[in-house]
Design an enzyme around this catalytic site. Structure first.
Site, PDB file in Angstrom:
ATOM      1  NE  ARG A   7      80.422  15.393  65.237  1.00 62.76           N
ATOM      2  CZ  ARG A   7      80.060  14.806  63.871  1.00 62.76           C
ATOM      3  NH1 ARG A   7      79.007  15.013  63.771  1.00 62.76           N
ATOM      4  NH2 ARG A   7      80.920  13.565  64.083  1.00 62.76           N
ATOM      5  CG  LEU A   8      80.070  23.618  67.008  1.00 59.37           C
ATOM      6  CD1 LEU A   8      80.696  24.414  67.667  1.00 59.37           C
ATOM      7  CD2 LEU A   8      78.851  23.855  65.526  1.00 59.37           C
ATOM      8  CG  HIS A   9      77.040  20.332  71.816  1.00 55.84           C
ATOM      9  ND1 HIS A   9      79.002  20.015  72.027  1.00 55.84           N
ATOM     10  CD2 HIS A   9      77.240  21.031  72.970  1.00 55.84           C
ATOM     11  CE1 HIS A   9      79.616  20.256  73.071  1.00 55.84           C
ATOM     12  NE2 HIS A   9      78.363  20.423  73.715  1.00 55.84           N
ATOM     13  CG  MET A  10      73.132  25.927  69.568  1.00 52.08           C
ATOM     14  SD  MET A  10      71.573  26.981  67.930  1.00 52.08           S
ATOM     15  CE  MET A  10      70.167  25.202  68.401  1.00 52.08           C
TER      16      MET A  10
END
Length: 239
Positions: free
Chosen positions: A156-159
């Site tokens: 899951r893309l995460h910043m």
């Protein structure tokens, strides 16, 4: 009669010898069993030496890499949320303040991005900056960065939204340090620029993984440090 007595003595000695031999064999066998079972022997394993399943190092894609998805559902982990994103606490923070902004949309990583996601990534950055603004009202001297790992380990893309004190018991290795203080950590604005320019985000995985192996270096004055304890002691003077 004397002959019978001598024969009896000889048989008794033979029996005693046999008994001693059996006893020695039994003791040797028991010692061998105990030695094999002893956890103090090099290379041996006991239940006390074996970490529980939750603490064993994961191998490849599996439950560990999916933990962000579980954290997104955990009210104790959620800091803020809206129709597009969920912001959670990092379960193993590498600084006093460490949060992750994730999209609700099922976007695994950079490879899944195209130009249609530009608005979403801008919104993720906005959420991160708003969180920083709130934190700085109480601690105005705090410095933060919002950005992404070039080669993330979680699905899951995460910043990341992380304070630059790096004061944390979870920061334990050179890989941890370099992943947040080198080019491996890419500012969110740079990812936006790449996506807007190219319509996709393609990064050289091999190049960035080599960066994680660099020697330890202070992120402020760039002094070389020999190990993590010395590094942690050194960076206190910059806080």
């Amino acid at each position: 009669r004397e002959s019978s007595y001598a024969r009896l003595c000889g048989e008794t000695r033979n029996l005693c010898g046999a008994a001693r031999l059996i006893s020695m064999s039994r003791n040797w066998l028991m010692n061998a069993i105990m030695k094999r079972a002893s956890p103090s022997e090099p290379g041996s394993t006991s239940m006390a030496d074996t970490p529980p399943p939750s603490k064993r190092k994961p191998t490849g894609p599996g439950p560990w890499s999916m933990q962000l998805l579980e954290s997104m559902k955990n009210p104790d982990m959620i800091v803020q949320s809206d129709e597009l994103t969920v912001t959670i606490r990092d379960a193993f923070p590498k600084a006093k303040h460490h949060y992750l902004v994730l999209p609700r949309a099922d976007i695994s990583n950079f490879k899944s991005l195209d130009i249609s996601h530009l608005h979403l990534l801008k919104h993720m950055l906005k959420c991160g900056q708003e969180l920083v603004d709130r934190l700085k009202t109480k601690q105005p001297l705090l410095r933060f960065r919002c950005g992404y790992h070039a080669v993330p380990s979680m699905i899951r893309l995460h910043m990341h939204v992380i304070s630059q004190d790096f004061e944390s018991r979870w920061l334990k290795t050179k890989k941890h340090w370099n992943s947040f203080t080198s080019e491996f950590f890419i500012d969110a604005e740079e990812i936006l620029r790449i996506l807007e320019k190219d319509g996709k985000v393609e990064l050289d995985k091999a190049k960035y993984e080599l960066i994680l192996k660099r020697p330890l270096k202070c992120h402020v004055c760039h002094e070389d440090l020999q190990n993590i304890p010395k590094l942690k002691s050194h960076i206190l003077k910059h806080c």
